[in-house]
Design a protein around this motif. Structure first.
Motif, PDB file in Angstrom:
ATOM      1  N   ALA A  89      -2.192   3.809   1.157  1.00 50.04           N
ATOM      2  CA  ALA A  89      -3.159   2.707   1.121  1.00 50.04           C
ATOM      3  C   ALA A  89      -4.520   3.187   0.639  1.00 50.04           C
ATOM      4  O   ALA A  89      -5.201   2.483  -0.110  1.00 50.04           O
ATOM      5  CB  ALA A  89      -3.280   2.074   2.498  1.00 50.04           C
ATOM      6  N   GLY A 119      -2.649  -4.670  -4.523  1.00 45.36           N
ATOM      7  CA  GLY A 119      -2.560  -4.345  -3.103  1.00 45.36           C
ATOM      8  C   GLY A 119      -1.127  -4.077  -2.683  1.00 45.36           C
ATOM      9  O   GLY A 119      -0.864  -3.261  -1.812  1.00 45.36           O
ATOM     10  N   LEU A 120      -0.211  -4.751  -3.353  1.00 40.13           N
ATOM     11  CA  LEU A 120       1.190  -4.604  -2.974  1.00 40.13           C
ATOM     12  C   LEU A 120       1.788  -3.280  -3.429  1.00 40.13           C
ATOM     13  O   LEU A 120       2.928  -2.983  -3.105  1.00 40.13           O
ATOM     14  CB  LEU A 120       2.011  -5.770  -3.521  1.00 40.13           C
ATOM     15  CG  LEU A 120       1.750  -7.077  -2.774  1.00 40.13           C
ATOM     16  CD1 LEU A 120       2.386  -8.233  -3.469  1.00 40.13           C
ATOM     17  CD2 LEU A 120       2.278  -6.974  -1.358  1.00 40.13           C
ATOM     18  N   ILE A 154       1.027  -0.704  -2.137  1.00 41.35           N
ATOM     19  CA  ILE A 154       1.214  -0.031  -0.846  1.00 41.35           C
ATOM     20  C   ILE A 154       2.659  -0.145  -0.385  1.00 41.35           C
ATOM     21  O   ILE A 154       3.252   0.818   0.080  1.00 41.35           O
ATOM     22  CB  ILE A 154       0.301  -0.653   0.233  1.00 41.35           C
ATOM     23  CG1 ILE A 154      -1.155  -0.508  -0.159  1.00 41.35           C
ATOM     24  CG2 ILE A 154       0.551  -0.002   1.579  1.00 41.35           C
ATOM     25  CD1 ILE A 154      -2.084  -1.244   0.769  1.00 41.35           C
ATOM     26  N   THR A 155       3.212  -1.333  -0.506  1.00 42.27           N
ATOM     27  CA  THR A 155       4.571  -1.524  -0.008  1.00 42.27           C
ATOM     28  C   THR A 155       5.600  -1.346  -1.114  1.00 42.27           C
ATOM     29  O   THR A 155       6.756  -1.711  -0.947  1.00 42.27           O
ATOM     30  CB  THR A 155       4.750  -2.918   0.612  1.00 42.27           C
ATOM     31  OG1 THR A 155       4.232  -3.873  -0.308  1.00 42.27           O
ATOM     32  CG2 THR A 155       4.029  -3.030   1.909  1.00 42.27           C
TER      33      THR A 155
END
Lengths: 198, 206
Positions: free
Chosen positions: B78, B104-105, B107-108
């Motif tokens: 992150a 942001g995604l 991260i996953t």
């Protein structure tokens, strides 16, 4: 960017049908592809995702409104959201183990997986980008969860039926899953225009 | 060392390509591929994050307690994603807006966690860095491939520049979600067809 006028119920139906998380925003694909071989398991995962999604979006909304914004921690929001998601999955697991042991045994294996399901984080990020208020957020989380459940359950049911047929060489497994999903997305496009939230 | 890097390269680019062989990181692979420039930026961002987070995780691997390693890894990832996000917002605001939540995604994105779990946990930092980097390259190559097809057919442009000489009605369906699924299915089909043919040839030789 400001969209306070949208009725929360429209958001609810739109997030199930017209802007379905999987079929039009491509979120939560990893588990969508890998855990869709059996209808029962897929439906179980769908239930847990719906539950976690509602809980985490609400918590993230409250934290975003009352902690992140007043303290100007905007740049830390990814870290905070992901911690909230991991923590609430753990807590849900503990609570379920204590009060609903049957359900916990059924869904147990999926819960840790959900932490890295991008749909969960994606919902929280969409909520921030689209500036939703409390009711909009609640129904958006619920609707998206139900939409995800609908999509994975449908896919699993189709895959169970189609698995017995002859499939072109090299297309078995993930390739075929993508084609089915593509056709489903095509079908869902038919609904577009009824509700528009983006 | 050099040969190690080479094995890592061929493995990540072809044999175990994260997108078409291991079916990881599909979310963003589908969402950003309607324009080639978006895919390129996304790919570079992912390369940066995967390489550096693999490096960091490998560096810290003996200090991270086993029980909480998932959350530690997620936090490391992150923090690099935040760097990418802030950089894009400052320097490429247009693209940052178009990519929206998908930055942001990262991260996953399962590719990063996959590399961390499968490789960086057990290997020294430098080779982990290359492993992460090449996994990112493998991802970018596939993304660009899909994006070029979708952009040329859907908009009639390459990287936003109109195609010379050829004029046709753009296929609107290519920029809509379903075609993302179909394109990736075709890529997987081609790659596993080639794989199968090679396996058969090897069998015949034996």
């Amino acid at each position: 960017m400001s969209a306070p006028a949208i009725n929360p119920f429209i958001i609810f139906f739109a997030s199930i049908i017209t802007s379905n998380m999987v079929l039009s925003n491509f979120l939560g694909m990893c588990s969508f592809i890998s855990v869709s071989n059996e209808f029962k398991t897929a439906s179980g995962l769908g239930k847990s995702v719906t539950m976690v999604m509602v809980v985490t979006t609400i918590i993230n909304y409250v934290i975003y409104k009352f902690v992140i914004l007043p303290l100007n921690l905007e740049y830390l929001r990814y870290v905070i959201f992901i911690i909230v998601i991991a923590a609430s999955v753990q807590i849900i697991e503990l609570v379920m183990d204590r009060y609903l042991p049957d359900l916990h045994i059924k869904l147990g294996i999926f819960l840790p997986l959900i932490t890295v399901n991008c749909a969960i984080l994606g919902i929280s990020l969409f909520m921030v980008i689209r500036n939703y208020n409390f009711w909009q957020t609640l129904l958006f989380g619920l609707g998206s969860g139900l939409g995800w459940w609908l999509a994975i359950a449908t896919l699993a049911a189709i895959k169970e039926k189609i698995g017995k047929n002859k499939i072109p060489k090299g297309l078995e497994g993930p390739g075929l899953t993508f084609i089915i999903t593509g056709l489903m997305a095509l079908a869902f496009i038919g609904f577009s225009g009824i509700f528009i939230i983006q | 060392m050099i040969s190690d890097v080479k094995t890592v390269l061929t493995r990540n680019l072809w044999k175990e390509n994260p997108v078409i062989r291991q079916i990881l990181g599909i979310c963003s692979a589908l969402a950003v591929t309607n324009l080639a420039i978006n895919s390129l930026v996304m790919g570079i961002g992912l390369m940066f994050v995967t390489a550096l987070s693999s490096f960091t995780i490998s560096l810290l691997r003996s200090y991270i307690p086993k029980r909480i390693r998932m959350i530690v890894q997620t936090l490391i990832i992150a923090s690099y994603v935040i760097i990418v996000d802030i950089f894009l917002k400052a320097n490429l605001p247009e693209i940052s807006k178009a990519l929206g939540p998908y930055i942001g995604l990262i991260i996953t994105n399962c590719i990063i966690m996959g590399r961390a779990e499968a490789f960086a946990q057990k290997n020294p930092p430098v080779i982990s860095f290359f492993d992460g980097l090449f996994a990112g390259v493998g991802y970018t190559v596939i993304l660009l491939g899909i994006a070029l097809v979708r952009e040329i057919l859907g908009f009639g442009t390459i990287f936003g520049i109109a195609l010379p000489f050829i004029k046709f009605t753009p296929w609107t369906i290519m920029v809509m979600p379903p075609s993302g699924f179909f394109m990736i299915a075709i890529f997987i089909w081609i790659s596993s067809a080639i794989m199968n043919r090679r396996l058969n040839k090897q069998k015949v030789r034996k």
